[in-house]
Design a protein around this motif. Sequence first.
Motif, PDB file in Angstrom:
ATOM      1  N   ARG A 235       0.806  -1.230   0.000  1.00 16.90           N
ATOM      2  CA  ARG A 235       0.000   0.000   0.000  1.00 16.90           C
ATOM      3  C   ARG A 235       0.831   1.269   0.000  1.00 16.90           C
ATOM      4  O   ARG A 235       0.618   2.154  -0.838  1.00 16.90           O
ATOM      5  CB  ARG A 235      -0.929  -0.003   1.218  1.00 16.90           C
ATOM      6  CG  ARG A 235      -1.786   1.250   1.336  1.00 16.90           C
ATOM      7  CD  ARG A 235      -2.628   1.217   2.593  1.00 16.90           C
ATOM      8  NE  ARG A 235      -1.803   1.219   3.800  1.00 16.90           N
ATOM      9  CZ  ARG A 235      -2.304   1.112   5.038  1.00 16.90           C
ATOM     10  NH1 ARG A 235      -3.609   0.977   5.204  1.00 16.90           N
ATOM     11  NH2 ARG A 235      -1.491   1.144   6.078  1.00 16.90           N
ATOM     12  N   ASP A 236       1.755   1.408   0.937  1.00 13.26           N
ATOM     13  CA  ASP A 236       2.471   2.675   1.085  1.00 13.26           C
ATOM     14  C   ASP A 236       3.277   3.021  -0.165  1.00 13.26           C
ATOM     15  O   ASP A 236       3.241   4.158  -0.649  1.00 13.26           O
ATOM     16  CB  ASP A 236       3.389   2.626   2.302  1.00 13.26           C
ATOM     17  CG  ASP A 236       2.616   2.576   3.611  1.00 13.26           C
ATOM     18  OD1 ASP A 236       1.399   2.875   3.597  1.00 13.26           O
ATOM     19  OD2 ASP A 236       3.212   2.223   4.644  1.00 13.26           O
ATOM     20  N   ALA A 237       4.007   2.037  -0.688  1.00 10.50           N
ATOM     21  CA  ALA A 237       4.808   2.292  -1.886  1.00 10.50           C
ATOM     22  C   ALA A 237       3.921   2.554  -3.095  1.00 10.50           C
ATOM     23  O   ALA A 237       4.237   3.394  -3.945  1.00 10.50           O
ATOM     24  CB  ALA A 237       5.747   1.117  -2.152  1.00 10.50           C
ATOM     25  N   LEU A 238       2.798   1.855  -3.180  1.00  5.24           N
ATOM     26  CA  LEU A 238       1.899   2.041  -4.315  1.00  5.24           C
ATOM     27  C   LEU A 238       1.208   3.399  -4.241  1.00  5.24           C
ATOM     28  O   LEU A 238       1.022   4.067  -5.269  1.00  5.24           O
ATOM     29  CB  LEU A 238       0.875   0.909  -4.363  1.00  5.24           C
ATOM     30  CG  LEU A 238      -0.140   0.940  -5.510  1.00  5.24           C
ATOM     31  CD1 LEU A 238       0.551   1.061  -6.872  1.00  5.24           C
ATOM     32  CD2 LEU A 238      -1.036  -0.309  -5.471  1.00  5.24           C
ATOM     33  N   VAL A 239       0.847   3.841  -3.057  1.00  2.00           N
ATOM     34  CA  VAL A 239       0.248   5.178  -2.922  1.00  2.00           C
ATOM     35  C   VAL A 239       1.232   6.250  -3.382  1.00  2.00           C
ATOM     36  O   VAL A 239       0.858   7.202  -4.084  1.00  2.00           O
ATOM     37  CB  VAL A 239      -0.196   5.418  -1.466  1.00  2.00           C
ATOM     38  CG1 VAL A 239      -0.488   6.899  -1.225  1.00  2.00           C
ATOM     39  CG2 VAL A 239      -1.438   4.597  -1.147  1.00  2.00           C
ATOM     40  N   ALA A 240       2.505   6.107  -3.010  1.00  2.00           N
ATOM     41  CA  ALA A 240       3.507   7.088  -3.452  1.00  2.00           C
ATOM     42  C   ALA A 240       3.637   7.098  -4.969  1.00  2.00           C
ATOM     43  O   ALA A 240       3.734   8.167  -5.588  1.00  2.00           O
ATOM     44  CB  ALA A 240       4.856   6.776  -2.803  1.00  2.00           C
ATOM     45  N   ALA A 241       3.643   5.907  -5.586  1.00  2.00           N
ATOM     46  CA  ALA A 241       3.733   5.835  -7.045  1.00  2.00           C
ATOM     47  C   ALA A 241       2.487   6.423  -7.701  1.00  2.00           C
ATOM     48  O   ALA A 241       2.576   7.131  -8.720  1.00  2.00           O
ATOM     49  CB  ALA A 241       3.931   4.388  -7.480  1.00  2.00           C
ATOM     50  N   LEU A 242       1.315   6.154  -7.131  1.00  2.00           N
ATOM     51  CA  LEU A 242       0.078   6.717  -7.660  1.00  2.00           C
ATOM     52  C   LEU A 242       0.069   8.233  -7.548  1.00  2.00           C
ATOM     53  O   LEU A 242      -0.386   8.926  -8.470  1.00  2.00           O
ATOM     54  CB  LEU A 242      -1.122   6.126  -6.911  1.00  2.00           C
ATOM     55  CG  LEU A 242      -1.639   4.780  -7.399  1.00  2.00           C
ATOM     56  CD1 LEU A 242      -2.592   4.181  -6.370  1.00  2.00           C
ATOM     57  CD2 LEU A 242      -2.341   4.919  -8.751  1.00  2.00           C
ATOM     58  N   ASP A 243       0.574   8.753  -6.445  1.00  4.92           N
ATOM     59  CA  ASP A 243       0.626  10.213  -6.288  1.00  4.92           C
ATOM     60  C   ASP A 243       1.462  10.852  -7.397  1.00  4.92           C
ATOM     61  O   ASP A 243       1.069  11.863  -7.995  1.00  4.92           O
ATOM     62  CB  ASP A 243       1.210  10.571  -4.925  1.00  4.92           C
ATOM     63  CG  ASP A 243       0.232  10.346  -3.779  1.00  4.92           C
ATOM     64  OD1 ASP A 243      -0.975  10.198  -4.051  1.00  4.92           O
ATOM     65  OD2 ASP A 243       0.679  10.310  -2.613  1.00  4.92           O
ATOM     66  N   ASP A 244       2.620  10.251  -7.682  1.00  2.00           N
ATOM     67  CA  ASP A 244       3.469  10.788  -8.746  1.00  2.00           C
ATOM     68  C   ASP A 244       2.764  10.706 -10.095  1.00  2.00           C
ATOM     69  O   ASP A 244       2.795  11.651 -10.899  1.00  2.00           O
ATOM     70  CB  ASP A 244       4.791  10.017  -8.809  1.00  2.00           C
ATOM     71  CG  ASP A 244       5.741  10.391  -7.686  1.00  2.00           C
ATOM     72  OD1 ASP A 244       5.495  11.398  -7.001  1.00  2.00           O
ATOM     73  OD2 ASP A 244       6.738   9.653  -7.506  1.00  2.00           O
ATOM     74  N   ASP A 248       1.485  13.725 -12.664  1.00  2.00           N
ATOM     75  CA  ASP A 248       1.861  13.822 -14.081  1.00  2.00           C
ATOM     76  C   ASP A 248       0.624  13.907 -14.966  1.00  2.00           C
ATOM     77  O   ASP A 248       0.560  14.724 -15.902  1.00  2.00           O
ATOM     78  CB  ASP A 248       2.696  12.611 -14.484  1.00  2.00           C
ATOM     79  CG  ASP A 248       4.077  12.599 -13.845  1.00  2.00           C
ATOM     80  OD1 ASP A 248       4.579  13.680 -13.493  1.00  2.00           O
ATOM     81  OD2 ASP A 248       4.652  11.500 -13.706  1.00  2.00           O
ATOM     82  N   LEU A 249      -0.372  13.065 -14.705  1.00  2.00           N
ATOM     83  CA  LEU A 249      -1.591  13.074 -15.509  1.00  2.00           C
ATOM     84  C   LEU A 249      -2.361  14.380 -15.310  1.00  2.00           C
ATOM     85  O   LEU A 249      -2.912  14.938 -16.274  1.00  2.00           O
ATOM     86  CB  LEU A 249      -2.472  11.875 -15.140  1.00  2.00           C
ATOM     87  CG  LEU A 249      -1.952  10.500 -15.550  1.00  2.00           C
ATOM     88  CD1 LEU A 249      -2.842   9.401 -14.977  1.00  2.00           C
ATOM     89  CD2 LEU A 249      -1.887  10.381 -17.065  1.00  2.00           C
ATOM     90  N   GLY A 250      -2.396  14.858 -14.079  1.00  5.97           N
ATOM     91  CA  GLY A 250      -3.086  16.119 -13.829  1.00  5.97           C
ATOM     92  C   GLY A 250      -2.442  17.288 -14.555  1.00  5.97           C
ATOM     93  O   GLY A 250      -3.131  18.142 -15.126  1.00  5.97           O
ATOM     94  N   ALA A 251      -1.113  17.321 -14.568  1.00  6.25           N
ATOM     95  CA  ALA A 251      -0.412  18.396 -15.279  1.00  6.25           C
ATOM     96  C   ALA A 251      -0.668  18.302 -16.772  1.00  6.25           C
ATOM     97  O   ALA A 251      -0.865  19.334 -17.450  1.00  6.25           O
ATOM     98  CB  ALA A 251       1.083  18.322 -14.980  1.00  6.25           C
ATOM     99  N   ALA A 252      -0.666  17.072 -17.318  1.00  5.95           N
ATOM    100  CA  ALA A 252      -0.938  16.901 -18.744  1.00  5.95           C
ATOM    101  C   ALA A 252      -2.373  17.306 -19.073  1.00  5.95           C
ATOM    102  O   ALA A 252      -2.635  17.954 -20.099  1.00  5.95           O
ATOM    103  CB  ALA A 252      -0.692  15.449 -19.147  1.00  5.95           C
TER     104      ALA A 252
END
Length: 321
Positions: A235-244, A248-252
């Motif tokens: 969970r913790d590592a996946l949440v960090a990857a999802l945040d990144d 990126d998707l939000g900026a695009a």
Amino acid sequence: MTVTADVCVLGVGLIGGSLLRVLGPTRAFGWNRSAPTASAASEAGFDVSTDLADTLRRAARRDALVVVGVPLPALGAVLDAVAEHAPGVALTDVVSVKGPVLDAVRARGLGARFVGGHPMAGTAHSGWGATDPELFRGATWLVAADDDADPDTWSRVARMALDSGARVVASTSADHDAAVARISHLGHVLAEALALAGGRGGDLALALAAGSFRDGTRVAGTAPALVRAICEPNRDALVAALDDCLADLGAARDSLASTGTLGPLVDEGHRARLAYEAARPAGGGDAPGGRAAVTVTPGAPGWLEALREAGSAGREVRPAG
């Protein structure tokens, strides 16, 4: 094939069953909770039982390397049985997340001869019927290099992986989990999201879907329960990857809405893909650019540090001898 000690595989689904197939019935035996699966493996010529206690006692008598190949939700019960019937065996696993496995092993007092493992191989299918003796050929197999790793077990796990046709890399369990969150677990989440977006386009969208949609949604064909078992424990590592990724998707999205362009995402993603392609191993197991595999003597001074350094550079490692 290099024949070392016996191997006992607990759980003969896609990964465990493929390992059983590649090692062969003269070298490996196993257990499976499901009687139909155990029967199917037995009918194929493999020694697979539904009696876990008896299988573990046999593994202890023969000093077999025990490979835990059950899904994470079933791990605790299997480790309880190991602690009761074969507490001194050399032990590894093929579960897709390493930190929770390491914690569970240590909690049961089984850490002295445990080294975690994770073959980076699989399909969208599961069960004995999906097993393939070629599944690991050319794949990368993580053999963990945690502080208390037993050098003899590390060598046995690494040699088993090499005998299966894989290339070996090493890292701590924590570093492994942070990495696979980005290159495996996030991929499952994005595949589900892409499949859902395509489905919302209706019959026309699905009729027009071709290679990019097929490839991008391949792992969404995996059974949902298995996807949850793979991803949610990290969970913790996946949440960090999802945040990144969401940033990126939000900026695009914002750039496309305001200026009509996707911003830097396309260029940066293209560069990242080229870097991935350049990092693939060349023939003979050596890394690109002539970087030969790093040979390490398990148990020698600094051996764990050498493994971790090679792993952080994406270098293949091999045990000496």
